[in-house]
Design a protein around this motif. Structure first.
Motif, short mmCIF file in Angstrom:
data_model
loop_
_atom_site.label_atom_id
_atom_site.label_comp_id
_atom_site.label_asym_id
_atom_site.label_seq_id
_atom_site.Cartn_x
_atom_site.Cartn_y
_atom_site.Cartn_z
N THR A 1 0.83 -1.21 0.00
CA THR A 1 0.00 0.00 0.00
C THR A 1 0.86 1.26 0.00
O THR A 1 0.52 2.25 -0.64
CB THR A 1 -0.92 0.01 1.23
N THR B 1 2.30 1.70 -3.49
CA THR B 1 1.25 2.16 -4.41
C THR B 1 1.00 3.66 -4.26
O THR B 1 0.90 4.38 -5.26
CB THR B 1 -0.07 1.39 -4.15
N ARG C 1 -3.18 -0.23 -7.91
CA ARG C 1 -3.10 -1.46 -7.10
C ARG C 1 -3.74 -2.64 -7.83
O ARG C 1 -3.23 -3.76 -7.80
CB ARG C 1 -3.77 -1.23 -5.76
#
Length: 228
Positions: free
Chosen positions: A23, A26, A47
């Protein structure tokens, strides 16, 4: 089409930016695409493409042209065609070969850039912008007399709503129940440590913020902190 490009960009961000979680990578690459291209590209779609890329399935992985070009720039290539045919070539050699062996392509790229700038000159006033104000981002109009070009950023709703500079203390919640970080830190231009409510780039230095750790909390914020 862009499967390996996306995987290589993630690997570089993990290695050079020190980002451990998908995360975080990203969010970083999404911000990079916005800064490089001037076009918004959401973390969610990036993602999804990455998950399809690493799944090694027949699912097509194709980014927007501006996003693919920005990731090529991040990897040190001037265009996707250079990356696709010369993955092992260094950035310096890539540029040298580009100017020597691809003069026609260079002229086409220049023409494309000039065309993009021409289009941008007609649409820039309609683009939404934001600037950093003390401890948060605020939406502003494009006004170079009031704001410097370095301060003006492409409007990002997530940054407006969730990215704030904060002053944590012993009562602050630093981690979610799953152990994910809720605070990030970095030094400003005066080398002063500052803390922020979301992952991103430091508003002054442009460097990637780091996720909070128990060590940093005890050393700089609350020496009695106990994660458990």
């Amino acid at each position: 089409m862009h499967r390996k490009l996306l995987i290589d960009a993630y690997k570089k961000a993990e290695k050079e930016e020190g980002l451990k979680k998908k995360t975080h990578v990203t969010l970083f690459l999404s911000d990079y695409i916005v800064e490089d291209s001037g076009e918004p590209y959401g973390e969610k779609i990036l993602r999804i493409h990455y998950n399809n890329a690493i799944a090694n399935t027949n699912e097509k992985v194709e980014l927007k042209n501006f996003a693919a070009k920005s990731l090529c720039n991040y990897l040190g290539y001037t265009a996707f065609s250079d990356y696709d045919t010369s993955e092992s070539v260094t950035l310096v050699n890539s540029k040298v070969n580009f100017f020597i062996n691809h003069k026609i392509k260079f002229l086409l790229v220049i023409a494309l850039i000039l065309g993009t700038l021409l289009i941008t000159s007609f649409t820039i006033e309609n683009q939404k912008w934001m600037v950093w104000k003390t401890n948060h981002y605020e939406e502003v109009s494009f006004n170079i007399e009031k704001h410097s070009l370095n301060d003006l950023k492409i409007y990002n709703e997530d940054r407006i709503n969730y990215f704030k500079k904060v002053k944590p203390n012993c009562s602050t919640t630093y981690f979610t129940r799953n152990g994910n970080e809720k605070l990030w830190y970095g030094k400003n231009n005066q080398k002063v440590l500052e803390f922020f409510s979301a992952l991103g780039l430091h508003p002054e230095t442009g460097k990637t913020l780091k996720p909070i750790t128990e060590y940093m909390i005890k050393k700089y914020i609350c020496e009695d902190f106990n994660k458990n």
